[in-house]
Scaffold this motif. Structure first.
Motif, PDB file in Angstrom:
ATOM      1  N   GLY A  24      -9.538  -0.349 -14.822  1.00  0.00           N
ATOM      2  CA  GLY A  24      -8.910  -0.081 -13.527  1.00  0.00           C
ATOM      3  C   GLY A  24      -8.129  -1.266 -13.000  1.00  0.00           C
ATOM      4  O   GLY A  24      -8.225  -2.384 -13.501  1.00  0.00           O
ATOM      5  N   THR A  25      -7.360  -1.020 -11.964  1.00  0.00           N
ATOM      6  CA  THR A  25      -6.583  -2.052 -11.292  1.00  0.00           C
ATOM      7  C   THR A  25      -7.385  -2.601 -10.115  1.00  0.00           C
ATOM      8  O   THR A  25      -8.036  -1.842  -9.404  1.00  0.00           O
ATOM      9  CB  THR A  25      -5.250  -1.475 -10.776  1.00  0.00           C
ATOM     10  N   ILE A  26      -7.326  -3.901  -9.919  1.00  0.00           N
ATOM     11  CA  ILE A  26      -7.934  -4.544  -8.757  1.00  0.00           C
ATOM     12  C   ILE A  26      -6.802  -4.976  -7.828  1.00  0.00           C
ATOM     13  O   ILE A  26      -5.912  -5.712  -8.244  1.00  0.00           O
ATOM     14  CB  ILE A  26      -8.774  -5.769  -9.161  1.00  0.00           C
ATOM     15  N   SER A  27      -6.836  -4.498  -6.583  1.00  0.00           N
ATOM     16  CA  SER A  27      -5.854  -4.900  -5.565  1.00  0.00           C
ATOM     17  C   SER A  27      -6.616  -5.563  -4.435  1.00  0.00           C
ATOM     18  O   SER A  27      -7.536  -4.967  -3.870  1.00  0.00           O
ATOM     19  CB  SER A  27      -5.100  -3.690  -5.023  1.00  0.00           C
ATOM     20  N   ILE A  58      -3.078  -9.678  -6.313  1.00  0.00           N
ATOM     21  CA  ILE A  58      -3.645 -10.480  -5.219  1.00  0.00           C
ATOM     22  C   ILE A  58      -2.548 -10.820  -4.228  1.00  0.00           C
ATOM     23  O   ILE A  58      -1.479 -11.297  -4.613  1.00  0.00           O
ATOM     24  CB  ILE A  58      -4.281 -11.774  -5.764  1.00  0.00           C
ATOM     25  N   GLN A  59      -2.826 -10.587  -2.961  1.00  0.00           N
ATOM     26  CA  GLN A  59      -1.920 -10.998  -1.898  1.00  0.00           C
ATOM     27  C   GLN A  59      -2.624 -12.063  -1.079  1.00  0.00           C
ATOM     28  O   GLN A  59      -3.672 -11.813  -0.491  1.00  0.00           O
ATOM     29  CB  GLN A  59      -1.574  -9.811  -1.000  1.00  0.00           C
ATOM     30  N   SER A  70     -14.270 -21.305 -11.926  1.00  0.00           N
ATOM     31  CA  SER A  70     -13.943 -19.961 -11.472  1.00  0.00           C
ATOM     32  C   SER A  70     -12.690 -19.501 -12.196  1.00  0.00           C
ATOM     33  O   SER A  70     -11.915 -20.325 -12.688  1.00  0.00           O
ATOM     34  CB  SER A  70     -13.715 -19.959  -9.960  1.00  0.00           C
ATOM     35  N   GLU A  71     -12.477 -18.173 -12.278  1.00  0.00           N
ATOM     36  CA  GLU A  71     -11.312 -17.699 -13.020  1.00  0.00           C
ATOM     37  C   GLU A  71     -10.840 -16.336 -12.552  1.00  0.00           C
ATOM     38  O   GLU A  71     -11.584 -15.556 -11.958  1.00  0.00           O
ATOM     39  CB  GLU A  71     -11.590 -17.653 -14.517  1.00  0.00           C
ATOM     40  N   ILE A  72      -9.576 -16.073 -12.856  1.00  0.00           N
ATOM     41  CA  ILE A  72      -8.951 -14.771 -12.686  1.00  0.00           C
ATOM     42  C   ILE A  72      -8.387 -14.417 -14.052  1.00  0.00           C
ATOM     43  O   ILE A  72      -7.581 -15.179 -14.602  1.00  0.00           O
ATOM     44  CB  ILE A  72      -7.825 -14.815 -11.629  1.00  0.00           C
ATOM     45  N   SER A  73      -8.822 -13.277 -14.648  1.00  0.00           N
ATOM     46  CA  SER A  73      -8.406 -12.988 -16.015  1.00  0.00           C
ATOM     47  C   SER A  73      -8.404 -11.494 -16.320  1.00  0.00           C
ATOM     48  O   SER A  73      -9.052 -10.707 -15.643  1.00  0.00           O
ATOM     49  CB  SER A  73      -9.330 -13.697 -17.011  1.00  0.00           C
ATOM     50  N   ILE A  86      -1.340 -10.108 -14.054  1.00  0.00           N
ATOM     51  CA  ILE A  86      -1.884 -10.737 -12.844  1.00  0.00           C
ATOM     52  C   ILE A  86      -0.693 -11.061 -11.951  1.00  0.00           C
ATOM     53  O   ILE A  86       0.208 -11.796 -12.335  1.00  0.00           O
ATOM     54  CB  ILE A  86      -2.683 -12.008 -13.173  1.00  0.00           C
ATOM     55  N   PHE A  87      -0.703 -10.456 -10.765  1.00  0.00           N
ATOM     56  CA  PHE A  87       0.375 -10.663  -9.796  1.00  0.00           C
ATOM     57  C   PHE A  87      -0.158 -11.400  -8.609  1.00  0.00           C
ATOM     58  O   PHE A  87      -1.229 -11.111  -8.134  1.00  0.00           O
ATOM     59  CB  PHE A  87       0.951  -9.326  -9.306  1.00  0.00           C
TER      60      PHE A  87
END
Length: 87
Positions: A24-27, A58-59, A70-73, A86-87
């Motif tokens: 899924g997409t995470i917003s 991510i906004q 920590s990470e975003i992946s 990743i936006f």
């Protein structure tokens, strides 16, 4: 005004199994700042043989900060497919 994750907290979207099933997409609208501390992570992943990883959107107006591993992946562990964006 801000969003924060710490102490191994996570936001995840994933898919598993033998058939195609995209993660899924995470917003996330974090307001002014997003902070991840102490092994916190935001991730999408799929283990399906023919699926794609989900997107992470991510906004944050001023700051996205990742501290202490920590990470975003995004990831794909199957034979086909692509990791999400990743936006």
């Amino acid at each position: 005004d801000q969003a924060a994750l710490s102490d191994r907290a996570s936001i995840t979207a994933s898919s598993t199994g033998t058939t195609a099933g995209n993660a899924g997409t995470i917003s996330l609208n974090a307001g002014r700042q997003l902070r991840l501390h102490d092994h916190a992570f935001i991730t999408t992943a799929t283990e399906s043989a023919q699926a794609n990883g989900g997107n992470i959107e991510i906004q944050a107006i001023d700051l996205v900060r990742l501290v202490n591993k920590s990470e975003i992946s995004t990831s794909v562990k199957g034979a086909k497919g692509s990791g999400g964006n990743i936006f």
